[in-house]
Every structure is written in C-alpha cells, then in structure tokens.
Motif scaffolding. Structure first.
Motif, PDB file in Angstrom:
ATOM      1  N   VAL A  56       0.865  -1.181   0.000  1.00 50.65           N
ATOM      2  CA  VAL A  56       0.000   0.000   0.000  1.00 50.65           C
ATOM      3  C   VAL A  56       0.899   1.228   0.000  1.00 50.65           C
ATOM      4  N   ASP A  57       0.824   2.019  -1.067  1.00 47.31           N
ATOM      5  CA  ASP A  57       1.647   3.223  -1.177  1.00 47.31           C
ATOM      6  C   ASP A  57       1.047   4.368  -0.380  1.00 47.31           C
ATOM      7  N   GLY A  58       1.885   5.379  -0.104  1.00 47.31           N
ATOM      8  CA  GLY A  58       1.394   6.603   0.510  1.00 47.31           C
ATOM      9  C   GLY A  58       1.537   6.668   2.016  1.00 47.31           C
ATOM     10  N   GLY A  59       2.402   5.837   2.597  1.00 46.65           N
ATOM     11  CA  GLY A  59       2.615   5.890   4.040  1.00 46.65           C
ATOM     12  C   GLY A  59       1.711   4.940   4.801  1.00 46.65           C
ATOM     13  N   PRO A  60       1.821   4.973   6.123  1.00 46.96           N
ATOM     14  CA  PRO A  60       1.062   4.034   6.956  1.00 46.96           C
ATOM     15  C   PRO A  60      -0.450   4.204   6.778  1.00 46.96           C
ATOM     16  N   VAL A  61      -1.174   3.116   7.022  1.00 45.84           N
ATOM     17  CA  VAL A  61      -2.636   3.173   7.066  1.00 45.84           C
ATOM     18  C   VAL A  61      -3.046   3.275   8.528  1.00 45.84           C
ATOM     19  N   GLU A  62      -4.180   3.905   8.768  1.00 46.55           N
ATOM     20  CA  GLU A  62      -4.695   4.011  10.133  1.00 46.55           C
ATOM     21  C   GLU A  62      -5.476   2.740  10.442  1.00 46.55           C
ATOM     22  N   GLY A  63      -5.027   2.028  11.436  1.00 53.48           N
ATOM     23  CA  GLY A  63      -5.699   0.795  11.830  1.00 53.48           C
ATOM     24  C   GLY A  63      -6.606   1.045  13.021  1.00 53.48           C
ATOM     25  N   VAL A  64      -7.869   0.654  12.892  1.00 55.50           N
ATOM     26  CA  VAL A  64      -8.816   0.722  13.998  1.00 55.50           C
ATOM     27  C   VAL A  64      -8.955  -0.702  14.538  1.00 55.50           C
ATOM     28  N   PHE A  65      -8.497  -0.911  15.770  1.00 54.57           N
ATOM     29  CA  PHE A  65      -8.469  -2.233  16.393  1.00 54.57           C
ATOM     30  C   PHE A  65      -9.580  -2.304  17.440  1.00 54.57           C
ATOM     31  N   ILE A  66     -10.619  -3.094  17.172  1.00 54.20           N
ATOM     32  CA  ILE A  66     -11.770  -3.223  18.074  1.00 54.20           C
ATOM     33  C   ILE A  66     -11.894  -4.692  18.458  1.00 54.20           C
ATOM     34  N   ARG A  67     -11.593  -5.015  19.712  1.00 51.73           N
ATOM     35  CA  ARG A  67     -11.576  -6.422  20.162  1.00 51.73           C
ATOM     36  C   ARG A  67     -10.838  -7.281  19.132  1.00 51.73           C
ATOM     37  N   ALA A  68      -9.726  -6.779  18.669  1.00 47.52           N
ATOM     38  CA  ALA A  68      -9.063  -7.322  17.485  1.00 47.52           C
ATOM     39  C   ALA A  68      -8.278  -8.599  17.777  1.00 47.52           C
ATOM     40  N   PRO A  69      -8.268  -9.485  16.776  1.00 51.51           N
ATOM     41  CA  PRO A  69      -7.395 -10.659  16.847  1.00 51.51           C
ATOM     42  C   PRO A  69      -5.983 -10.290  16.409  1.00 51.51           C
TER      43      PRO A  69
END
Length: 195
Positions: A129-142
């Motif tokens: 994925v180009d363009g820098g980091p992606v924002e990850g939303v972690f909700i009760r995440a595995p």
C-alpha cells in the motif's frame, strides 16, 4: 474486468462501511447473504463483527459450505477482524463449535488486543500500500499467532502480525473501512481484477 463485482458477506457486522469503501475503490459492491448471491460475485469481503455469531449465521443461511468451496477454488476474499478469524485454518480462544471458512494457513487468537474498552487506533506500515502508513482501527481485534510458509505478512503492530495474504486471500485484524482511507480496499479490488 474494469469494474469487478465484489460482495460483502451481509450476515452480521459492519457491512455498510465495506460497501461504501469498495464503491470508493471503484468496485460494484453488493451484499451477499445466500449461496446464489455468492455465485454472482468476483470477490468477497467478510466484515468485522462477532465471529461466533457470523459462523452460526453462515451455517443457518446455507452459505458456509459454498463459501468454503469458492475460497478453495480461488475466489479473492478479504476478511477484516472477525473476517480474519473466519479465514483462519485454526482459532485460539474460540468456541469449540465455532466454524471457519479457512483459506489462510494461520492460527489466529481472538480478542488478542483486549476487550471492547481496550480498543485503539494506530498507524500501521502496510506492504503493498503506497502513501505511508494506514490508520488501523483495532476493536476487540485478533492477531495472527503463526503462519505457514506460503503466507506473506503484510503488516505488524507491536511485533504481532495484523495483516497477511496467501494467494488470493487477504486478512487484516483491524478495520480500514472505518477510517475513510480506502487504500487497503483498492489493493483488494486490484487483487480481484488480477484474478
């Protein structure tokens, strides 16, 4: 294929957000609840939600076996959070009767980052994925405990695997559909086009 038709498994979870993100990523997006609808799509997203409920509903709606067959036959599939759990070959901390679709040679730990009140957002460096980091939303995440040799790790957070790909199957433990950044969905749409 200029505009692929991509379904979102619409049994439970954040279906609408994925439909919007896929449309923004130049796909024709539609909900999928039945085997007949599954047969009409070029790719499929399994959304976040509650993995135990989702697996029970997939059985009740008669879509689990057709979904397993299509994934085994090469259907490009993308799972987020609970969708990642559904795509795992093995689950830790799941219910004994919990079914998965499979598709990625990985072991996933449910609710690994904590309960609902421990949800968080974090910038995630994402290979492909180009363009820098992606924002990850972690909700009760595995998170992914381990992977087989054919699985590519695309992103980690605090030394835990949070995005993986095996062939035409992609999974993230976070929710990119909740951020307005559609780059991960574009990556998946490109996978569908290339399939």
């Amino acid at each position: 294929m200029s505009t692929p038709v991509i379904g979102v498994l619409a049994l439970q979870g954040d279906v609408r957000e994925h439909l919007v993100a896929l449309a923004e990523a130049d796909a024709q997006a539609r909900p999928v609840r039945r085997a007949e609808e599954l047969a009409e799509v070029d790719g499929l997203v399994i959304p976040g939600g509650e993995s135990t409920t989702m697996s029970k509903l997939a059985v009740a709606f008669g879509v689990l076996e057709p979904l397993r067959e299509r994934v085994r036959a090469g259907l490009p599939t993308y799972g987020t959070c609970a969708g990642m759990i559904m795509l795992a070959n093995k689950i830790l901390d799941g219910r004994e009767d919990q079914e998965t679709v499979g598709g990625i040679d990985m072991i996933v730990r449910r609710n690994a980052f904590g309960r609902q009140n421990e949800s968080f957002e974090a910038a995630v460096d994402f290979t492909g994925v180009d363009g820098g980091p992606v924002e990850g939303v972690f909700i009760r995440a595995p998170w992914v405990e381990s992977v087989g040799g054919d699985v590519e790790v695309l992103a980690t957070h605090e030394d835990h695997m949070v995005a993986v790909r095996q062939g035409q199957v992609l999974a993230t433990s976070f929710h990119p559909e909740l951020t307005g950044d559609h780059r991960v969905h574009r990556l998946f749409v490109d996978m569908v086009r290339g399939a």
